[in-house]
Design an enzyme around this catalytic site. Sequence first.
Site, PDB file in Angstrom:
ATOM      1  N   SER A 132       0.938  -1.268  -0.034  1.00  0.00           N
ATOM      2  CA  SER A 132      -0.058   0.075  -0.106  1.00  0.00           C
ATOM      3  C   SER A 132       0.965   1.266   0.133  1.00  0.00           C
ATOM      4  O   SER A 132       1.989   1.091   0.495  1.00  0.00           O
ATOM      5  CB  SER A 132      -0.791  -0.053   1.230  1.00  0.00           C
ATOM      6  OG  SER A 132      -1.507   1.217   1.531  1.00  0.00           O
ATOM      7  N   TYR A 145      -1.902  -0.655  10.739  1.00  0.00           N
ATOM      8  CA  TYR A 145      -1.963  -1.024   9.346  1.00  0.00           C
ATOM      9  C   TYR A 145      -0.409  -0.387   8.613  1.00  0.00           C
ATOM     10  O   TYR A 145       0.147  -1.181   7.664  1.00  0.00           O
ATOM     11  CB  TYR A 145      -3.158  -0.326   8.713  1.00  0.00           C
ATOM     12  CG  TYR A 145      -3.257  -0.770   7.189  1.00  0.00           C
ATOM     13  CD1 TYR A 145      -3.729  -1.798   6.725  1.00  0.00           C
ATOM     14  CD2 TYR A 145      -2.997   0.267   6.253  1.00  0.00           C
ATOM     15  CE1 TYR A 145      -3.976  -2.126   5.364  1.00  0.00           C
ATOM     16  CE2 TYR A 145      -3.465  -0.009   5.091  1.00  0.00           C
ATOM     17  CZ  TYR A 145      -3.807  -1.242   4.593  1.00  0.00           C
ATOM     18  OH  TYR A 145      -4.024  -1.279   3.331  1.00  0.00           O
TER      19      TYR A 145
HETATM   20  P1  NAP Z   1     -11.018  -6.538   0.127  1.00  0.00           P
HETATM   21  O1  NAP Z   1     -11.988  -6.342  -1.015  1.00  0.00           O
HETATM   22  O2  NAP Z   1     -11.605  -6.403   1.494  1.00  0.00           O
HETATM   23  O3  NAP Z   1     -10.253  -7.621  -0.150  1.00  0.00           O
HETATM   24  C1  NAP Z   1      -9.649  -8.287   1.002  1.00  0.00           C
HETATM   25  C2  NAP Z   1      -9.459  -9.935   1.028  1.00  0.00           C
HETATM   26  O4  NAP Z   1      -8.637 -10.212   1.892  1.00  0.00           O
HETATM   27  C3  NAP Z   1     -10.890 -10.468   1.270  1.00  0.00           C
HETATM   28  O5  NAP Z   1     -11.220 -11.076   0.043  1.00  0.00           O
HETATM   29  C4  NAP Z   1     -10.872 -11.111   2.398  1.00  0.00           C
HETATM   30  O6  NAP Z   1     -11.555 -12.147   2.175  1.00  0.00           O
HETATM   31  C5  NAP Z   1      -9.208 -11.532   2.489  1.00  0.00           C
HETATM   32  N1  NAP Z   1      -8.974 -11.611   3.727  1.00  0.00           N
HETATM   33  C6  NAP Z   1      -8.978 -10.927   4.855  1.00  0.00           C
HETATM   34  N2  NAP Z   1      -8.374 -11.536   5.997  1.00  0.00           N
HETATM   35  C7  NAP Z   1      -7.930 -12.749   5.397  1.00  0.00           C
HETATM   36  C8  NAP Z   1      -7.301 -13.720   5.977  1.00  0.00           C
HETATM   37  N3  NAP Z   1      -7.205 -13.888   7.405  1.00  0.00           N
HETATM   38  N4  NAP Z   1      -7.089 -14.701   5.410  1.00  0.00           N
HETATM   39  C9  NAP Z   1      -7.379 -15.199   3.862  1.00  0.00           C
HETATM   40  N5  NAP Z   1      -7.887 -13.939   3.244  1.00  0.00           N
HETATM   41  C10 NAP Z   1      -8.256 -12.842   4.141  1.00  0.00           C
HETATM   42  O7  NAP Z   1     -10.133  -5.193  -0.141  1.00  0.00           O
HETATM   43  P2  NAP Z   1      -9.039  -4.513  -1.162  1.00  0.00           P
HETATM   44  O8  NAP Z   1      -8.908  -3.254  -0.858  1.00  0.00           O
HETATM   45  O9  NAP Z   1      -8.932  -5.426  -2.324  1.00  0.00           O
HETATM   46  O10 NAP Z   1      -7.602  -5.407  -0.406  1.00  0.00           O
HETATM   47  C11 NAP Z   1      -6.754  -6.167  -0.839  1.00  0.00           C
HETATM   48  C12 NAP Z   1      -5.340  -5.681  -0.712  1.00  0.00           C
HETATM   49  O11 NAP Z   1      -5.126  -4.377  -1.043  1.00  0.00           O
HETATM   50  C13 NAP Z   1      -5.068  -5.643   0.805  1.00  0.00           C
HETATM   51  O12 NAP Z   1      -3.908  -6.153   1.131  1.00  0.00           O
HETATM   52  C14 NAP Z   1      -5.121  -4.318   1.036  1.00  0.00           C
HETATM   53  O13 NAP Z   1      -4.380  -3.779   2.260  1.00  0.00           O
HETATM   54  C15 NAP Z   1      -4.321  -3.535   0.059  1.00  0.00           C
HETATM   55  N6  NAP Z   1      -4.872  -2.112  -0.445  1.00  0.00           N
HETATM   56  C16 NAP Z   1      -6.013  -1.868  -0.382  1.00  0.00           C
HETATM   57  C17 NAP Z   1      -6.298  -0.269  -0.592  1.00  0.00           C
HETATM   58  C18 NAP Z   1      -7.536   0.301  -0.655  1.00  0.00           C
HETATM   59  O14 NAP Z   1      -7.777   1.543  -0.368  1.00  0.00           O
HETATM   60  N7  NAP Z   1      -8.876  -0.504  -0.814  1.00  0.00           N
HETATM   61  C19 NAP Z   1      -5.112   0.460  -0.916  1.00  0.00           C
HETATM   62  C20 NAP Z   1      -3.924  -0.116  -0.739  1.00  0.00           C
HETATM   63  C21 NAP Z   1      -3.508  -1.402  -0.547  1.00  0.00           C
HETATM   64  P3  NAP Z   1     -12.210 -12.877   3.513  1.00  0.00           P
HETATM   65  O15 NAP Z   1     -12.879 -11.793   4.495  1.00  0.00           O
HETATM   66  O16 NAP Z   1     -13.322 -13.920   3.063  1.00  0.00           O
HETATM   67  O17 NAP Z   1     -11.184 -13.560   4.371  1.00  0.00           O
END
Ligand code: NAP
Length: 247
Positions: A132, A145
């Site tokens: 991130s 985080y």
């Molecule tokens: P998201 O849709 O909430 O995706 C996160 C995924 O991680 C979900 O499918 C969730 O599925 C899974 N997850 C969470 N805890 C887990 C665990 N203990 N074991 C296995 N799977 C797990 O959000 P996203 O934004 O696409 O996030 C994806 C990545 O991008 C993350 O690493 C996040 O930090 C990063 N990111 C996001 C942003 C943003 O603004 N959205 C910005 C920078 C980086 P389950 O709940 O079913 O486990």
Amino acid sequence: MDDLNAKQVVITGGGSGIGADMALAFAGAGAEVTITGRRAAPLEAMAARHANLHAAVVDVTDEAAMAALFERLGEVDIVIANAGAAESAPLVRTGLDQWQRMLDVNLTGAFLTLREGLRHLADGGRLIAVASTAGLKGYAYVAPYCAAKHGVVGLVRALAQETVGRDITVNALCPGFTDTPLLEASVETIVARTGQSAERARAHFQSTNPGGRLIQPAEVTATALWLCGPHSGAINGQAISISGGET
Ligand code: NAP
């Protein structure tokens, strides 16, 4: 990697958001893609969308379950440590339990994914962690985080050095605020805690981007596909900001 046909790909957190977008793109390019998460329903819904998508319910923090997953898959070509979560609170109101949850899923989860991935990685393979911009700079109210994502960037840089001489690369993607369920959950938290409108909360996140907009998952996916392409072997140990120039 000349094409993704029949390449074995693992994407943690592939049931929603960035991981789901990547999964569909990699499957569409011919790869066999295993997507993981804790909830079966979103994974199965994704698997129903493409014959090359395969659901596996695995918690990324469960060492034995992660090892068993990679044992079952055998040799893999591309591993993307994408699973993550973001909880917010002022540091003085951050409990040890919340600190530990953020380190567990965001940092230990990436460690276990990259370690198991490396143990099973084919020559020419690619390891990618979705970190991130919070791995490159600070943001208020998300110290655990930010600490975890800075850790992911350090992990990637160290692993890239450790694997020099092998025909693989290890890189981190650093998106700015991205239009996904995680971002929407953060909007809901702000609304619940402050009484602000969802529009105002969303505008706050958009304002961090010089272009005044959220990053789209497809922009992160495009960067991952490029890292797995034939001419990206020299990109190694990098933390690539996908943020419209946010500093
Ligand atoms: P998201 O849709 O909430 O995706 C996160 C995924 O991680 C979900 O499918 C969730 O599925 C899974 N997850 C969470 N805890 C887990 C665990 N203990 N074991 C296995 N799977 C797990 O959000 P996203 O934004 O696409 O996030 C994806 C990545 O991008 C993350 O690493 C996040 O930090 C990063 N990111 C996001 C942003 C943003 O603004 N959205 C910005 C920078 C980086 P389950 O709940 O079913 O486990």
